[in-house]
Design a protein around this motif. Structure first.
Motif, mmCIF file in Angstrom:
data_model
loop_
_atom_site.group_PDB
_atom_site.id
_atom_site.type_symbol
_atom_site.label_atom_id
_atom_site.label_comp_id
_atom_site.label_asym_id
_atom_site.label_seq_id
_atom_site.Cartn_x
_atom_site.Cartn_y
_atom_site.Cartn_z
ATOM 1 N N GLY A 187 6.247 -4.120 -6.466
ATOM 2 C CA GLY A 187 7.525 -3.685 -7.002
ATOM 3 C C GLY A 187 7.515 -2.338 -7.683
ATOM 4 O O GLY A 187 8.388 -2.055 -8.505
ATOM 5 N N ALA A 188 6.537 -1.479 -7.381
ATOM 6 C CA ALA A 188 6.458 -0.176 -8.038
ATOM 7 C C ALA A 188 7.602 0.725 -7.582
ATOM 8 O O ALA A 188 7.939 0.766 -6.400
ATOM 9 C CB ALA A 188 5.127 0.495 -7.732
ATOM 10 N N SER A 229 0.910 5.571 -11.702
ATOM 11 C CA SER A 229 -0.091 4.516 -11.838
ATOM 12 C C SER A 229 -1.071 4.476 -10.664
ATOM 13 O O SER A 229 -2.136 3.889 -10.782
ATOM 14 C CB SER A 229 0.585 3.145 -11.987
ATOM 15 O OG SER A 229 1.096 2.711 -10.747
ATOM 16 N N ILE A 230 -0.726 5.064 -9.525
ATOM 17 C CA ILE A 230 -1.612 4.976 -8.366
ATOM 18 C C ILE A 230 -2.074 6.360 -7.901
ATOM 19 O O ILE A 230 -3.267 6.642 -7.854
ATOM 20 C CB ILE A 230 -0.920 4.258 -7.177
ATOM 21 C CG1 ILE A 230 -0.401 2.886 -7.603
ATOM 22 C CG2 ILE A 230 -1.863 4.152 -5.989
ATOM 23 C CD1 ILE A 230 -1.456 1.855 -7.897
ATOM 24 N N VAL A 231 -1.115 7.229 -7.563
ATOM 25 C CA VAL A 231 -1.484 8.500 -6.919
ATOM 26 C C VAL A 231 -2.299 9.385 -7.863
ATOM 27 O O VAL A 231 -3.375 9.870 -7.505
ATOM 28 C CB VAL A 231 -0.217 9.243 -6.438
ATOM 29 C CG1 VAL A 231 -0.582 10.600 -5.882
ATOM 30 C CG2 VAL A 231 0.499 8.415 -5.381
ATOM 31 N N LEU A 232 -1.794 9.558 -9.097
ATOM 32 C CA LEU A 232 -2.462 10.461 -10.027
ATOM 33 C C LEU A 232 -3.892 10.016 -10.353
ATOM 34 O O LEU A 232 -4.838 10.802 -10.187
ATOM 35 C CB LEU A 232 -1.603 10.591 -11.290
ATOM 36 C CG LEU A 232 -1.770 11.864 -12.102
ATOM 37 C CD1 LEU A 232 -1.580 13.092 -11.236
ATOM 38 C CD2 LEU A 232 -0.778 11.873 -13.258
ATOM 39 N N PRO A 233 -4.097 8.772 -10.788
ATOM 40 C CA PRO A 233 -5.487 8.363 -11.058
ATOM 41 C C PRO A 233 -6.369 8.389 -9.810
ATOM 42 O O PRO A 233 -7.552 8.736 -9.909
ATOM 43 C CB PRO A 233 -5.371 6.942 -11.618
ATOM 44 C CG PRO A 233 -3.953 6.550 -11.536
ATOM 45 C CD PRO A 233 -3.134 7.737 -11.220
ATOM 46 N N SER A 234 -5.803 8.061 -8.642
ATOM 47 C CA SER A 234 -6.618 8.093 -7.418
ATOM 48 C C SER A 234 -7.054 9.510 -7.078
ATOM 49 O O SER A 234 -8.111 9.719 -6.487
ATOM 50 C CB SER A 234 -5.831 7.516 -6.231
ATOM 51 O OG SER A 234 -5.502 6.182 -6.447
ATOM 52 N N ALA A 235 -6.204 10.491 -7.450
ATOM 53 C CA ALA A 235 -6.509 11.883 -7.112
ATOM 54 C C ALA A 235 -7.446 12.528 -8.128
ATOM 55 O O ALA A 235 -7.976 13.609 -7.884
ATOM 56 C CB ALA A 235 -5.208 12.687 -7.013
ATOM 57 N N ILE A 282 -1.457 2.023 -1.908
ATOM 58 C CA ILE A 282 -0.023 2.334 -2.017
ATOM 59 C C ILE A 282 0.800 1.103 -1.654
ATOM 60 O O ILE A 282 1.722 0.719 -2.374
ATOM 61 C CB ILE A 282 0.339 3.484 -1.054
ATOM 62 C CG1 ILE A 282 -0.534 4.702 -1.339
ATOM 63 C CG2 ILE A 282 1.825 3.777 -1.087
ATOM 64 C CD1 ILE A 282 0.137 5.838 -1.997
ATOM 65 N N ASN A 283 0.456 0.488 -0.522
ATOM 66 C CA ASN A 283 1.194 -0.685 -0.074
ATOM 67 C C ASN A 283 1.130 -1.808 -1.100
ATOM 68 O O ASN A 283 2.119 -2.503 -1.346
ATOM 69 C CB ASN A 283 0.638 -1.180 1.266
ATOM 70 C CG ASN A 283 1.171 -0.352 2.429
ATOM 71 O OD1 ASN A 283 2.163 0.362 2.281
ATOM 72 N ND2 ASN A 283 0.512 -0.446 3.562
ATOM 73 N N ALA A 284 -0.062 -1.998 -1.676
ATOM 74 C CA ALA A 284 -0.219 -3.050 -2.683
ATOM 75 C C ALA A 284 0.730 -2.799 -3.853
ATOM 76 O O ALA A 284 1.429 -3.709 -4.300
ATOM 77 C CB ALA A 284 -1.661 -3.105 -3.167
ATOM 78 N N ALA A 285 0.773 -1.541 -4.317
ATOM 79 C CA ALA A 285 1.633 -1.225 -5.455
ATOM 80 C C ALA A 285 3.105 -1.417 -5.087
ATOM 81 O O ALA A 285 3.887 -1.959 -5.877
ATOM 82 C CB ALA A 285 1.386 0.205 -5.921
#
Lengths: 282, 264
Positions: A188-189, A197-203, A181-184
């Motif tokens: 600039g997310a 781009s992060i939460v959904l695919p990670s889940a 999350i921090n990286a994204a």
């Protein structure tokens, strides 16, 4: 191989390869597919033998030939107000509708519960309360409320598939590594980009695991509900056959359910292979 | 210019005694400089980085980047983490292009710029690979390329080579020195290795724990030679290098009570 070549007793690598080894070698040799196939063949052979030598009365264990005959008969002429295909489609329709509700309500609600304290606070109590109950315990209540028709069964099944999917989506959101999350964010997310781009695919791996559990829960609830209150479906067919001690038809029903369960499992495996080939890799 | 003024970060602890992870730290990072913060575990060096990145709120003080106060994470500060945070479902190229995608840069353009950066870090041939097929060192290079892709004002590196073996680590230090020489980025680099700090830093700040403070700062210039020659050997056997290493080591290993007053 190197060990075998150095060993004075073995001259051919081929001999060494045939020796059983506790060490992992190539992926192909660690596969259990061949072993499983032999086990299955052995079980079927045992069934043939048991029927052939009359170890059990046909009332308890019909012969494979009888079951096969019944299979074609039920498929062609039907049993208990419908052909085998009718019953299968009735069952599939119910579980399909329930999985649809589970997916289209469970995933969004679970994601929201993972993201928002209020949503989680409000919805987790009722879900926790009903999820602890065996579905067949509240089936009579659903029948009183919704009647004996399709609605009560689909609602029952939806309730049993919804909870595992919802919990999985919620757990999936909370399992996203905070560094990711921090990286994204430092790239600039926006909040929406972070989600898509992060939460959904990670889940996604958790959600697919939840879906597998939901299919298992759905299948067992489905057949149980059909045994109790239905005019069609594989569970109903089995129950009707059992009432007339038509054990061969019971076997036909069981084989079809086993095949369905296997198809669902294979389908999920395929889906995981397609959607999350990276699972557990990083 | 990054300005840190009297920055403090206090965490409430379970025993009621607050932990002063960062205690009134002031520091400037000028353009084209590499500031390396070195210190033992718990000296607040990562807390400092996280505060600059915007991951942690300050309890007191301010941090400004080119006059703008930092309140949240943003694309003007590129971060390279100790553990790589690449997305396993995207290939190397798309991982590098992630920040550009967030900015709405069209696909063709962001891929072109990302390919260029992959060349810079020596991974041009790995663009289509999934990150999990890369070694740890290669993944960190992708991380550096990704952080550079959006052309941030400052690069924040949190022990980026800490998890690598010593040989890979040397290659990565070399890579960073040459990237710095080519791009002229200002960099804040966190490490617990004194050698790494001296090899890479134009300014080295030594930090001490409980409370997290800067106890000394040194200017060094080994990184320029290193970027030019790419050879770490002569640099690390330089007399000044050895002296500084000894001085920093004794500062870090000083007993806690004896540390007051060493602040330059």
């Amino acid at each position: 191989m190197t060990l075998a070549a150095n060993s004075p007793t073995s001259f051919q690598p081929a001999t060494a390869q045939r020796k059983p080894s506790l060490r992992p070698r190539r992926a192909a040799s660690t596969s259990t597919f061949g072993i499983s196939l032999v086990t299955l063949a052995g079980l079927i052979a045992l069934w043939f033998l048991a029927a052939r030598f009359g170890w059990a009365s046909p009332l308890f264990l019909p012969s494979p030939a009888d079951v096969l005959t019944q299979f074609t008969a039920v498929a062609a002429d039907g049993y208990a107000n419908g052909t085998l295909l009718d019953h299968t489609l009735a069952s599939l329709g119910r579980i399909g509708a329930a999985l649809g509700v589970g997916i289209f309500v469970g995933i969004p609600l679970g994601l929201l519960m993972g993201l928002n304290r209020w949503v989680k606070g409000i919805f987790s109590v009722p879900i926790d309360l009903y999820w602890g109950l065996p579905p067949l315990a509240y089936l009579p209540l659903l029948i009183i409320w919704l009647g004996i028709g399709e609605t009560s069964k689909i609602v029952l099944l939806s309730l049993s598939t919804f909870a595992p999917i919802c919990f999985a989506a919620q757990a999936g959101v909370r399992s996203v590594p905070v560094e990711r999350i921090n990286a994204a964010l430092s790239l600039g997310a926006s909040r929406l980009q972070l989600f898509t781009s992060i939460v959904l695919p990670s889940a996604l791996p958790e959600i697919l695991t939840g879906l597998k559990i939901a299919i298992g829960a759905g299948l067992s609830t489905l057949v149980a509900a059909e045994l109790i209150a239905a005019q069609s479906g594989l569970g109903y067919m089995i129950m009707s056959a059992a009432n007339f001690l038509a054990t061969d038809v019971v076997f036909v029903g069981l084989i079809v359910i086993a095949a369905l369960a296997f198809a669902f499992t294979s389908g999920m495996r395929w889906l995981e292979h397609r959607l999350i080939p990276w699972k557990g890799k990083l | 210019m990054l300005r840190i003024r009297d920055a403090s970060v206090t965490f409430p602890a379970s025993d009621g005694q607050d932990v002063h992870a960062l205690d009134h730290v002031s520091l400037d990072i000028a353009p084209a400089s590499i500031v390396v913060a070195v210190g033992a575990s718990g000296c607040g060096k990562s807390t400092l980085l996280n505060a600059i990145a915007g991951f942690l709120p300050l309890s007191e003080g301010t941090i400004t980047l080119d006059g703008q106060e930092i309140v949240a994470p943003g694309g003007d500060r590129g971060v390279v983490f100790q553990k790589d945070t690449l997305l396993p479902w995207a290939n190397v190229l798309d991982n590098v292009a992630l920040g550009l995608k967030y900015r709405g840069v069209p696909r063709g353009e962001r891929h072109e710029r990302s390919r260029h950066l992959l060349e810079l870090v020596g991974l041009a041939d790995f663009a289509e690979k999934p990150p999990y097929e890369l070694s740890g060192g290669m993944r960190q290079r992708v991380g550096i390329a990704r952080a550079l892709a959006t052309d941030p004002k400052i690069l924040l590196m949190d022990e980026p080579f800490g998890a690598l073996d010593s040989l890979t680590r040397e290659t990565m230090q070399q890579l960073l020195a040459s990237v710095w020489a080519k791009t002229g980025k200002q960099i804040l680099f966190i490490t617990h290795s004194i050698e790494e700090a001296l090899t890479l830093g134009t300014t080295i700040v030594v930090m001490s724990p409980r409370p997290g403070r800067i106890v000394a700062r040194f200017d060094a210039d080994f990184v320029r030679d290193f970027a030019e020659s790419g050879d770490i050997g002569p640099i690390q056997s330089h007399r000044r290098f050895i002296e500084l290493r000894q001085e920093i080591r004794s500062l870090i290993h000083q007993p806690e009570g004896a540390r007051t007053g060493t602040l330059q």
